[in-house]
Scaffold this motif. Structure first.
Motif, mmCIF file in Angstrom:
data_model
loop_
_atom_site.group_PDB
_atom_site.id
_atom_site.type_symbol
_atom_site.label_atom_id
_atom_site.label_comp_id
_atom_site.label_asym_id
_atom_site.label_seq_id
_atom_site.Cartn_x
_atom_site.Cartn_y
_atom_site.Cartn_z
ATOM 1 N N LEU A 142 -8.319 -12.918 -12.518
ATOM 2 C CA LEU A 142 -7.108 -11.985 -12.797
ATOM 3 C C LEU A 142 -7.943 -10.575 -12.632
ATOM 4 C CD1 LEU A 142 -5.200 -13.417 -15.533
ATOM 5 C CD2 LEU A 142 -4.535 -13.238 -13.179
ATOM 6 N N ILE A 143 -9.019 -10.309 -13.187
ATOM 7 C CA ILE A 143 -9.504 -8.946 -12.995
ATOM 8 C C ILE A 143 -10.056 -8.736 -11.601
ATOM 9 C CG2 ILE A 143 -12.032 -7.881 -13.773
ATOM 10 C CD1 ILE A 143 -11.791 -9.559 -16.287
ATOM 11 N N ARG A 144 -10.534 -9.648 -11.024
ATOM 12 C CA ARG A 144 -10.684 -9.428 -9.374
ATOM 13 C C ARG A 144 -9.534 -9.131 -8.679
ATOM 14 N NH1 ARG A 144 -14.007 -15.187 -9.310
ATOM 15 N NH2 ARG A 144 -16.147 -14.343 -9.898
ATOM 16 N N MET A 145 -8.494 -9.896 -8.885
ATOM 17 C CA MET A 145 -7.144 -9.476 -8.426
ATOM 18 C C MET A 145 -6.834 -7.948 -8.738
ATOM 19 S SD MET A 145 -6.365 -11.847 -6.249
ATOM 20 C CE MET A 145 -4.595 -11.447 -6.226
ATOM 21 N N LEU A 146 -6.917 -7.639 -9.962
ATOM 22 C CA LEU A 146 -6.710 -6.341 -10.221
ATOM 23 C C LEU A 146 -7.193 -5.066 -9.639
ATOM 24 C CD1 LEU A 146 -4.930 -4.380 -12.295
ATOM 25 C CD2 LEU A 146 -7.212 -4.608 -14.026
ATOM 26 N N VAL A 147 -8.531 -5.455 -9.276
ATOM 27 C CA VAL A 147 -9.559 -4.401 -8.840
ATOM 28 C C VAL A 147 -9.238 -4.550 -7.470
ATOM 29 C CG1 VAL A 147 -11.740 -4.021 -7.797
ATOM 30 C CG2 VAL A 147 -11.515 -4.774 -10.185
ATOM 31 N N LEU A 148 -8.903 -5.646 -6.626
ATOM 32 C CA LEU A 148 -8.723 -5.603 -5.254
ATOM 33 C C LEU A 148 -7.133 -5.269 -4.914
ATOM 34 C CD1 LEU A 148 -10.301 -9.120 -4.592
ATOM 35 C CD2 LEU A 148 -11.032 -7.087 -3.705
ATOM 36 N N MET A 149 -6.232 -5.607 -5.684
ATOM 37 C CA MET A 149 -5.132 -4.982 -5.393
ATOM 38 C C MET A 149 -4.802 -3.483 -5.781
ATOM 39 S SD MET A 149 -2.904 -7.042 -4.131
ATOM 40 C CE MET A 149 -4.173 -7.133 -2.873
ATOM 41 N N SER A 150 -5.541 -2.911 -6.474
ATOM 42 C CA SER A 150 -5.790 -1.578 -6.846
ATOM 43 C C SER A 150 -6.308 -0.888 -5.640
ATOM 44 C CB SER A 150 -6.531 -1.115 -8.339
ATOM 45 O OG SER A 150 -5.801 -1.667 -9.352
ATOM 46 N N ALA A 151 -7.380 -1.389 -5.207
ATOM 47 C CA ALA A 151 -8.218 -0.935 -4.076
ATOM 48 C C ALA A 151 -7.207 -0.783 -2.834
ATOM 49 C CB ALA A 151 -9.362 -1.618 -3.580
ATOM 50 N N TYR A 152 -6.516 -2.012 -2.610
ATOM 51 C CA TYR A 152 -5.493 -2.301 -1.508
ATOM 52 C C TYR A 152 -4.493 -0.978 -1.515
ATOM 53 C CZ TYR A 152 -1.606 -3.844 1.271
ATOM 54 O OH TYR A 152 -0.598 -3.900 2.192
ATOM 55 N N ILE A 153 -3.782 -0.878 -2.549
ATOM 56 C CA ILE A 153 -2.887 0.420 -2.983
ATOM 57 C C ILE A 153 -3.313 1.561 -2.472
ATOM 58 C CG2 ILE A 153 -1.277 1.317 -4.469
ATOM 59 C CD1 ILE A 153 -1.155 -1.435 -5.978
ATOM 60 N N LEU A 154 -4.477 1.901 -3.124
ATOM 61 C CA LEU A 154 -5.055 3.167 -2.726
ATOM 62 C C LEU A 154 -5.524 3.324 -1.378
ATOM 63 C CD1 LEU A 154 -6.459 5.540 -4.210
ATOM 64 C CD2 LEU A 154 -8.544 4.192 -3.908
ATOM 65 N N LEU A 155 -5.750 2.301 -0.899
ATOM 66 C CA LEU A 155 -6.299 2.403 0.735
ATOM 67 C C LEU A 155 -5.150 2.349 1.718
ATOM 68 C CD1 LEU A 155 -9.477 0.086 0.823
ATOM 69 C CD2 LEU A 155 -9.409 2.569 1.255
ATOM 70 N N ILE A 156 -4.112 1.651 1.203
ATOM 71 C CA ILE A 156 -2.874 1.796 2.180
ATOM 72 C C ILE A 156 -2.212 3.027 2.140
ATOM 73 C CG2 ILE A 156 -1.056 0.752 0.567
ATOM 74 C CD1 ILE A 156 -1.831 -0.549 4.146
ATOM 75 N N PHE A 157 -1.961 3.596 0.936
ATOM 76 C CA PHE A 157 -1.426 4.941 0.925
ATOM 77 C C PHE A 157 -2.400 6.119 1.588
ATOM 78 C CE2 PHE A 157 1.269 3.069 -2.359
ATOM 79 C CZ PHE A 157 2.384 3.338 -1.856
ATOM 80 N N ALA A 158 -3.667 5.979 1.398
ATOM 81 C CA ALA A 158 -4.412 6.789 1.937
ATOM 82 C C ALA A 158 -4.568 6.815 3.573
ATOM 83 C CB ALA A 158 -6.213 6.720 1.467
ATOM 84 N N ALA A 159 -4.674 5.452 3.935
ATOM 85 C CA ALA A 159 -4.465 5.317 5.527
ATOM 86 C C ALA A 159 -3.421 6.032 6.005
ATOM 87 C CB ALA A 159 -5.012 4.005 5.723
ATOM 88 N N GLY A 160 -2.224 5.553 5.292
ATOM 89 C CA GLY A 160 -0.799 6.104 5.896
ATOM 90 C C GLY A 160 -0.783 7.696 5.933
ATOM 91 N N TRP A 161 -1.231 8.271 4.962
ATOM 92 C CA TRP A 161 -1.137 9.483 4.543
ATOM 93 C C TRP A 161 -1.911 10.236 5.873
ATOM 94 C CZ3 TRP A 161 -4.173 13.787 4.133
ATOM 95 C CH2 TRP A 161 -3.554 15.194 3.789
ATOM 96 N N THR A 162 -3.203 9.667 5.806
ATOM 97 C CA THR A 162 -4.219 10.374 6.852
ATOM 98 C C THR A 162 -3.628 10.235 8.269
ATOM 99 O OG1 THR A 162 -6.076 9.785 5.436
ATOM 100 C CG2 THR A 162 -6.552 10.185 7.697
ATOM 101 N N PHE A 163 -3.195 9.055 8.828
ATOM 102 C CA PHE A 163 -2.632 8.740 10.049
ATOM 103 C C PHE A 163 -1.365 9.570 10.296
ATOM 104 C CE2 PHE A 163 -5.303 5.018 10.325
ATOM 105 C CZ PHE A 163 -5.789 5.204 11.527
ATOM 106 N N ARG A 164 -0.525 9.976 9.316
ATOM 107 C CA ARG A 164 0.641 10.874 9.363
ATOM 108 C C ARG A 164 0.227 12.249 9.564
ATOM 109 N NH1 ARG A 164 2.561 7.161 6.030
ATOM 110 N NH2 ARG A 164 2.423 8.356 4.333
#
Length: 140
Positions: free
Chosen positions: A13-35
């Motif tokens: 559960l800790i691993r999932m929390l860290v990984l999903m937090s990183a995913y959310i951060l990266l998906i928004f950062a990538a989307g914003w940067t490409f736009r």
């Protein structure tokens, strides 16, 4: 009724929390940067791949849970769930590819790739476990 929580489950559960937090951060950062920028070349490829890395980490976390889980019955339920997810994902992607081959659906997956269908399969696998085994892994 209490949910079963071994130390392996807590680590998962800790691993999932860290990984999903990183995913959310990266998906928004990538989307914003490409736009909002003219990113190109190697940095564009690196940024486009970045959100995939936490998803790959999720696959590792699930498999790590299978290795670390001490309870054989719970581990068996998890293995069944993963096998169901894999079969479901392979089935959906195979059918989609044949539909694409004969130009009955457009190329691409509309953002729904193999990982998405594998995760859906995990949920369906939990339901399958509940129906066929009477539990998804909780104990009293």
């Amino acid at each position: 009724m209490a949910m079963y929580k071994s130390p392996a489950t807590r680590r998962y559960l800790i691993r999932m929390l860290v990984l999903m937090s990183a995913y959310i951060l990266l998906i928004f950062a990538a989307g914003w940067t490409f736009r909002h920028s003219n990113i190109a070349g190697v940095p564009a490829y690196a940024l486009a791949i970045a959100p995939a890395l936490p998803i790959i980490g999720v696959f590792w976390a699930v498999m790590r849970l299978l290795v670390e889980e001490p309870d054989e019955f719970i581990r068996m339920l998890q293995v069944r769930q993963c096998l169901f997810a894999t079969g479901f994902c392979l089935t959906v992607m195979t059918v989609w590819e044949f539909l694409q081959n004969y130009e009955l659906v457009p190329a691409g997956h509309g953002g729904f790739g193999a990982a998405f269908f594998w995760f859906v399969g995990l949920g369906l696998g939990a339901i399958y476990n509940k129906v066929t085994m009477g539990t998804i892994g909780s104990c009293a």
